[in-house]
Design a protein around this motif. Structure first.
Motif, mmCIF file in Angstrom:
data_model
loop_
_atom_site.group_PDB
_atom_site.id
_atom_site.type_symbol
_atom_site.label_atom_id
_atom_site.label_comp_id
_atom_site.label_asym_id
_atom_site.label_seq_id
_atom_site.Cartn_x
_atom_site.Cartn_y
_atom_site.Cartn_z
ATOM 1 N N ASN A 248 31.403 43.827 40.231
ATOM 2 C CA ASN A 248 31.774 43.118 39.009
ATOM 3 C C ASN A 248 31.463 43.950 37.767
ATOM 4 O O ASN A 248 32.259 44.015 36.823
ATOM 5 C CB ASN A 248 31.033 41.778 38.948
ATOM 6 C CG ASN A 248 31.707 40.782 38.029
ATOM 7 O OD1 ASN A 248 32.872 40.455 38.207
ATOM 8 N ND2 ASN A 248 30.982 40.314 37.029
ATOM 9 N N GLU A 249 30.299 44.611 37.762
ATOM 10 C CA GLU A 249 29.922 45.456 36.623
ATOM 11 C C GLU A 249 30.877 46.644 36.480
ATOM 12 O O GLU A 249 31.263 47.018 35.369
ATOM 13 C CB GLU A 249 28.487 45.966 36.794
ATOM 14 C CG GLU A 249 27.420 44.920 36.499
ATOM 15 C CD GLU A 249 27.512 44.378 35.081
ATOM 16 O OE1 GLU A 249 27.623 45.176 34.137
ATOM 17 O OE2 GLU A 249 27.501 43.137 34.923
ATOM 18 N N LEU A 252 34.104 45.360 34.934
ATOM 19 C CA LEU A 252 33.941 45.109 33.498
ATOM 20 C C LEU A 252 33.905 46.420 32.722
ATOM 21 O O LEU A 252 34.491 46.542 31.639
ATOM 22 C CB LEU A 252 32.665 44.305 33.249
ATOM 23 C CG LEU A 252 32.727 42.816 33.606
ATOM 24 C CD1 LEU A 252 31.339 42.199 33.563
ATOM 25 C CD2 LEU A 252 33.671 42.072 32.676
ATOM 26 N N THR A 256 36.663 47.567 29.713
ATOM 27 C CA THR A 256 36.116 47.365 28.371
ATOM 28 C C THR A 256 36.998 47.925 27.266
ATOM 29 O O THR A 256 37.316 47.238 26.279
ATOM 30 C CB THR A 256 34.703 47.984 28.268
ATOM 31 O OG1 THR A 256 33.798 47.168 28.989
ATOM 32 C CG2 THR A 256 34.237 48.076 26.834
ATOM 33 N N LEU A 272 38.652 38.414 33.177
ATOM 34 C CA LEU A 272 37.477 38.879 32.437
ATOM 35 C C LEU A 272 36.548 37.720 32.106
ATOM 36 O O LEU A 272 35.317 37.853 32.178
ATOM 37 C CB LEU A 272 37.897 39.603 31.156
ATOM 38 C CG LEU A 272 38.425 41.027 31.344
ATOM 39 C CD1 LEU A 272 38.901 41.606 30.023
ATOM 40 C CD2 LEU A 272 37.354 41.926 31.954
ATOM 41 N N ALA A 275 34.774 37.065 35.260
ATOM 42 C CA ALA A 275 33.832 38.146 35.562
ATOM 43 C C ALA A 275 32.524 37.972 34.792
ATOM 44 O O ALA A 275 31.440 38.249 35.316
ATOM 45 C CB ALA A 275 34.465 39.495 35.235
ATOM 46 N N ARG A 276 32.631 37.508 33.564
ATOM 47 C CA ARG A 276 31.427 37.344 32.737
ATOM 48 C C ARG A 276 30.595 36.132 33.158
ATOM 49 O O ARG A 276 29.430 36.015 32.766
ATOM 50 C CB ARG A 276 31.832 37.228 31.265
ATOM 51 C CG ARG A 276 32.405 38.534 30.726
ATOM 52 C CD ARG A 276 32.520 38.539 29.217
ATOM 53 N NE ARG A 276 32.935 39.851 28.769
ATOM 54 C CZ ARG A 276 34.194 40.207 28.499
ATOM 55 N NH1 ARG A 276 35.154 39.303 28.599
ATOM 56 N NH2 ARG A 276 34.494 41.427 28.122
#
Length: 400
Positions: A248-249, A252, A256, A272, A275-276
């Motif tokens: 996931n990181e 992201l 970005t 997104l 994901a957050r």
């Protein structure tokens, strides 16, 4: 001179206004110097706004290159309401920049060979990959191009042998595509270790060194070694819960810049947002969702095996490249695959479906977002990781 290309290469046809993911939006469209000089003498077709003196004035400098200046909606100003190029409709293909004429074709020129590929950042190319799950690569000699075949055991031919073996490994159907990629990376790091231990320039690609390398490559072709490697890797424990958060990181991080620039808003917004929120989800719930998703995802193994094979063929061996470049591109392919799978996972959590159209468009999108130049790939790797050549465990971790 040899020409090499995938068997579906000549079948590619741009679907123009029928394309579900036009390349005329939210992308840098380079304008080469020759085209720009031509455009300085041409007025834009009717209905191109705002009206300017000549076509060159619809370009701008960005990231050290001249590109078409997209409008406020991030769309090429030359694209009409029917999703057709006004330049082609008015002047024909010859007025286009080299990028627009060639895309999604890509050519790698070596002294003894030219290699032709189709980039997966076009949905029509993904359709061809689906149509040809066991795509063969055609080689043919031509007298029309100067050059001669390289028959010596040079670094280039060594890398060609490596690519050929790893492409065959990716095609293996007894393992899923990500397991094949783990095996390939393990073997590549073993070759890297041999190279590092024998870094004396006088020894590199000497007869003794060649014999050592040839021995390794010969073993890589045996089912016995492949089975031993697969058995050993299958016994290594994996932390699936931590892997979900790392995947996931990475997703992201890769998205970005596009979010910051307001690009691909409609495609990225919902995933997104999800994901957050991942870190707030219950771990047991996430693991169960990932298990269910993987059951659905596994039905598309043939497509991803075809896709990853094509990526190894086109991205790992570049003119003037070496084994480190080869390995870094394997890592980049793993990042790309991880981002595609994470995008689909996030979308699946919300919508509960996994259609071919969604998979195709996601591959296209992620490949556009990760279509970095060589220097940019190295810069990303240096900024984000301790070493541009990873430990095997990290690649295995993100592919868990």
């Amino acid at each position: 001179m040899t020409i090499r290309k995938p068997e579906y290469y000549d079948e590619f046809v741009c679907t123009a206004n029928k394309c579900p993911f036009t390349c005329c939006r939210e992308w840098k469209i380079e304008v080469d110097d020759e085209t720009n000089e031509k455009w300085k003498k041409l007025q834009a077709p009717e209905n191109v706004y705002p009206v300017r003196k000549n076509m060159s004035q619809y370009t701008q400098k960005k990231d050290n290159m001249r590109v078409i200046a997209l409008n406020k909606k991030h769309i090429c100003p030359f694209l009409n309401e029917q999703k057709l190029c006004r330049l082609v409709c008015t002047f024909g293909d010859d007025v286009l920049s080299k990028t627009c004429r060639v895309f999604p074709r890509e050519i790698h020129k070596f002294l003894d060979q030219e290699e032709f590929f189709l980039m997966p950042s076009c949905p029509a190319v993904i359709d061809l990959m689906k149509k040809y799950p066991d795509c063969k690569y055609i080689e043919m000699d031509t007298e029309n191009i100067e050059g001669k075949k390289n028959t010596e055991f040079s670094e280039l031919n060594f890398l060609r042998n490596v690519r050929s073996i790893f492409s065959d490994w990716m095609r293996r159907k007894e393992f899923d595509p990500q397991e094949n990629l783990k095996h390939i990376f393990f073997a590549a790091l073993e070759l890297w270790r041999i190279l590092q231990e024998n870094s004396n320039e006088d020894f590199l690609f000497s007869d003794d060194f060649n014999a050592q390398i040839k021995k390794n490559l010969k073993e890589y072709k045996t089912k016995k070694l492949q089975k031993e490697l697969a058995d050993a890797i299958s016994k290594i424990p994996s932390d699936q819960e931590s892997a979900i958060f790392e995947q996931n990181e990475l997703f992201l991080d890769l998205t970005t810049n596009y979010e910051r620039e307001g690009l691909y808003k409609s495609e990225l917004k919902d995933v997104l947002n999800k994901a957050r929120l991942i870190e707030e989800e219950n771990s047991t719930f996430l693991l169960e969702q990932k298990r269910k998703f993987n059951d659905h995802f596994s039905k598309w193994q043939e497509l991803f095996r075809s896709f990853l094979t094509a990526e190894i063929e086109s991205d790992c061996l570049l003119p003037d490249g070496n084994l480190q470049d080869f390995i870094v591109h394997l890592e980049w392919i793993a990042l790309e695959y991880t981002a595609i799978k994470q995008f689909l996972f996030l979308d699946w959590i919300q919508n509960g479906s996994l259609t071919y159209e969604k998979i195709r468009d996601t591959i296209t999108l992620v490949c556009r977002m990760t279509g970095y130049e060589e220097d940019d790939i190295y810069e990303y790797m240096q900024d984000c990781f301790d070493d541009v050549v990873w430990e095997w465990g990290y690649l295995a971790f993100i592919l868990t």
